[in-house]
Design a protein around this motif. Sequence first.
Motif, PDB file in Angstrom:
ATOM      1  N   PRO A 118      37.552  -6.795  17.577  1.00 20.57           N
ATOM      2  CA  PRO A 118      37.039  -5.350  18.735  1.00 20.57           C
ATOM      3  C   PRO A 118      35.879  -4.965  18.074  1.00 20.57           C
ATOM      4  O   PRO A 118      35.665  -5.057  16.938  1.00 20.57           O
ATOM      5  CB  PRO A 118      38.740  -5.112  19.104  1.00 20.57           C
ATOM      6  N   HIS A 119      35.224  -4.546  19.073  1.00 16.40           N
ATOM      7  CA  HIS A 119      34.484  -3.004  18.289  1.00 16.40           C
ATOM      8  C   HIS A 119      34.740  -2.209  16.632  1.00 16.40           C
ATOM      9  O   HIS A 119      33.894  -2.527  16.453  1.00 16.40           O
ATOM     10  CB  HIS A 119      33.174  -2.556  18.963  1.00 16.40           C
ATOM     11  N   LYS A 120      35.412  -1.425  17.263  1.00 18.76           N
ATOM     12  CA  LYS A 120      36.157  -0.847  16.631  1.00 18.76           C
ATOM     13  C   LYS A 120      37.657  -1.438  15.972  1.00 18.76           C
ATOM     14  O   LYS A 120      38.449  -1.401  16.563  1.00 18.76           O
ATOM     15  CB  LYS A 120      36.399   0.332  17.080  1.00 18.76           C
ATOM     16  N   ASN A 140      28.772  -3.963  22.649  1.00 21.08           N
ATOM     17  CA  ASN A 140      30.008  -3.699  21.420  1.00 21.08           C
ATOM     18  C   ASN A 140      30.831  -3.544  22.406  1.00 21.08           C
ATOM     19  O   ASN A 140      32.419  -3.120  22.294  1.00 21.08           O
ATOM     20  CB  ASN A 140      29.493  -2.258  20.988  1.00 21.08           C
ATOM     21  N   SER A 141      30.560  -3.493  23.587  1.00 23.54           N
ATOM     22  CA  SER A 141      31.692  -3.406  24.553  1.00 23.54           C
ATOM     23  C   SER A 141      32.430  -5.118  25.380  1.00 23.54           C
ATOM     24  O   SER A 141      33.536  -4.608  25.721  1.00 23.54           O
ATOM     25  CB  SER A 141      31.148  -2.480  25.718  1.00 23.54           C
ATOM     26  N   ASN A 183      34.954  -7.859  24.734  1.00 22.21           N
ATOM     27  CA  ASN A 183      36.319  -8.013  24.956  1.00 22.21           C
ATOM     28  C   ASN A 183      36.740  -9.767  25.404  1.00 22.21           C
ATOM     29  O   ASN A 183      36.503  -9.472  26.384  1.00 22.21           O
ATOM     30  CB  ASN A 183      36.980  -7.046  25.274  1.00 22.21           C
ATOM     31  N   GLU A 230      24.828  -1.744  22.789  1.00 22.72           N
ATOM     32  CA  GLU A 230      26.337  -0.900  23.776  1.00 22.72           C
ATOM     33  C   GLU A 230      27.157  -1.759  24.320  1.00 22.72           C
ATOM     34  O   GLU A 230      28.597  -1.754  24.661  1.00 22.72           O
ATOM     35  CB  GLU A 230      25.956   0.627  24.535  1.00 22.72           C
ATOM     36  N   LEU A 231      26.347  -2.534  25.294  1.00 26.53           N
ATOM     37  CA  LEU A 231      26.747  -3.399  26.001  1.00 26.53           C
ATOM     38  C   LEU A 231      27.541  -5.063  24.947  1.00 26.53           C
ATOM     39  O   LEU A 231      28.586  -4.695  25.245  1.00 26.53           O
ATOM     40  CB  LEU A 231      25.465  -4.606  27.369  1.00 26.53           C
TER      41      LEU A 231
END
Length: 126
Positions: A46-48, A37-38, A40, A34-35
């Motif tokens: 970007p993750h998405k 993927n956050s 930037n 989670e960290l």
Amino acid sequence: MAIIPGGEKLYLSSYSICMDEGNVESQLDLYGSELLNSINCFGLPPHKLILKVGIPVMLLRNIDQSSGLCKGTRLQVRKLGNHVIEYEVLTGNNVGHIALIPRMNMIVLAQTSFYTWPTICGTFKS
């Protein structure tokens, strides 16, 4: 992107701590997915990533300089696959050529004078 007809395809990154560094077990506890993927930061996409057939995109890193796939080259998405994306080159010496860009691993070393992040490895998956 809403004015271009067609369906969107979502690509997600798969970030992890590179296993070749010391004290990996303690870093894995500190830096969960989670960290990671956050984050930037410069050099990491970007993750998405949402793409559509027909949208223009720009390369943010050199992929194959001999084929004209360099940082700043503009491309148009032609086909969206699970492991490869087909593009048409819009700028440079190879205008009109078709490029296939596969999912790839990226390694980024993020270091500052105050703190050193672990090396982050990223892969896009659909």
